[in-house]
Design an enzyme around this catalytic site. Structure first.
Site, PDB file in Angstrom:
ATOM      1  N   THR A   1      -3.156   7.422   3.544  1.00  0.00           N
ATOM      2  CA  THR A   1      -2.255   7.064   4.639  1.00  0.00           C
ATOM      3  C   THR A   1      -1.992   8.224   5.598  1.00  0.00           C
ATOM      4  OG1 THR A   1      -1.263   5.328   3.301  1.00  0.00           O
ATOM      5  CG2 THR A   1       0.011   6.070   5.201  1.00  0.00           C
TER       6      THR A   1
ATOM      7  N   PHE B   1       0.720   2.540   1.814  1.00  0.00           N
ATOM      8  CA  PHE B   1       1.057   3.286   0.599  1.00  0.00           C
ATOM      9  C   PHE B   1      -0.189   3.731  -0.155  1.00  0.00           C
ATOM     10  CE2 PHE B   1       4.650   0.347   1.363  1.00  0.00           C
ATOM     11  CZ  PHE B   1       5.574   1.305   1.738  1.00  0.00           C
ATOM     12  N   CYS B   2      -1.124   4.305   0.556  1.00  0.00           N
ATOM     13  CA  CYS B   2      -2.395   4.759   0.011  1.00  0.00           C
ATOM     14  C   CYS B   2      -2.414   6.285   0.070  1.00  0.00           C
ATOM     15  CB  CYS B   2      -3.537   4.169   0.850  1.00  0.00           C
ATOM     16  SG  CYS B   2      -5.186   4.717   0.406  1.00  0.00           S
ATOM     17  N   GLY B   3      -3.164   6.897  -0.780  1.00  0.00           N
ATOM     18  CA  GLY B   3      -3.321   8.346  -0.723  1.00  0.00           C
ATOM     19  C   GLY B   3      -3.938   8.810   0.594  1.00  0.00           C
TER      20      GLY B   3
END
Length: 185
Positions: A66, A62-64
């Site tokens: 990803t 759930f990272c920018g």
């Protein structure tokens, strides 16, 4: 009867010697195991990656960054026939990983079609970091965020490391990968 005992002892001693020799041949970076994502199988890093060029990436669901999974898969597909391996290591060190390995697997395999090796969630920073990431930090630097990338040559040495913002198709990363591939010749 004594001869059989002697032979058994000899086999045990020879096995121990072979195991020691194999450990000595394995680079420090690859000594250890990780649990494979969505599997009962463990990844023996030395058996899986010794003598091969490798890109290691600490990932998060759930990272920018990803969406870089797509580019990492493309990188793997582009160079796998030349020996390149990619290892994704999910981590919640930056509080952006899924709560379960099942959810992590869904993001990787279903959402992004990842076919390269993924481990279960691991710590990659600080004193709790798995040995792989402790050695990566010793040879280069500790990950400062998700999707830090490490390019490792066939001898188990980090040839380059890249921050999260470096995309998998960045010319500098591709050049490092090609140097690592050349190292196996």
């Amino acid at each position: 009867m004594r001869m059989w005992r002697f032979l058994r002892l000899l086999v045990v001693l020879l096995s121990a010697c072979v195991a020691q020799a194999q450990a000595a041949e394995c680079p420090a970076l690859l000594q250890g195991e990780l649990q494979k994502l969505r599997s009962e199988e463990r990844i023996d890093l030395c058996a899986a990656f010794a003598g091969k060029p490798l890109v290691v990436v600490n990932t998060a669901s759930f990272c920018g960054f990803t969406p870089q999974f797509k580019g990492l898969e493309a990188l793997y597909q582009r160079y796998k026939d030349q020996g390149l391996q990619v290892l994704g290591v999910p981590s919640d060190d930056f509080r952006q990983e899924a709560d379960s390995n099942e959810e992590t697997a869904k993001v990787c395999y279903v959402n992004y079609g990842v076919t390269f090796v993924m481990s279960e969630t691991q710590s990659v920073t600080g004193h709790d970091a798995v040995p792989l990431f402790k050695e990566l930090a010793a040879q280069s630097q500790t990950p400062r965020w998700n999707f830090s990338k490490y390019v490792i040559d066939a001898q188990g040495k980090v040839v380059a490391s890249f921050p999260s913002s470096t995309t998998p198709d960045d010319p500098a990363l591709l050049a490092a990968v090609e140097r690592a591939i050349a190292s196996q010749r």
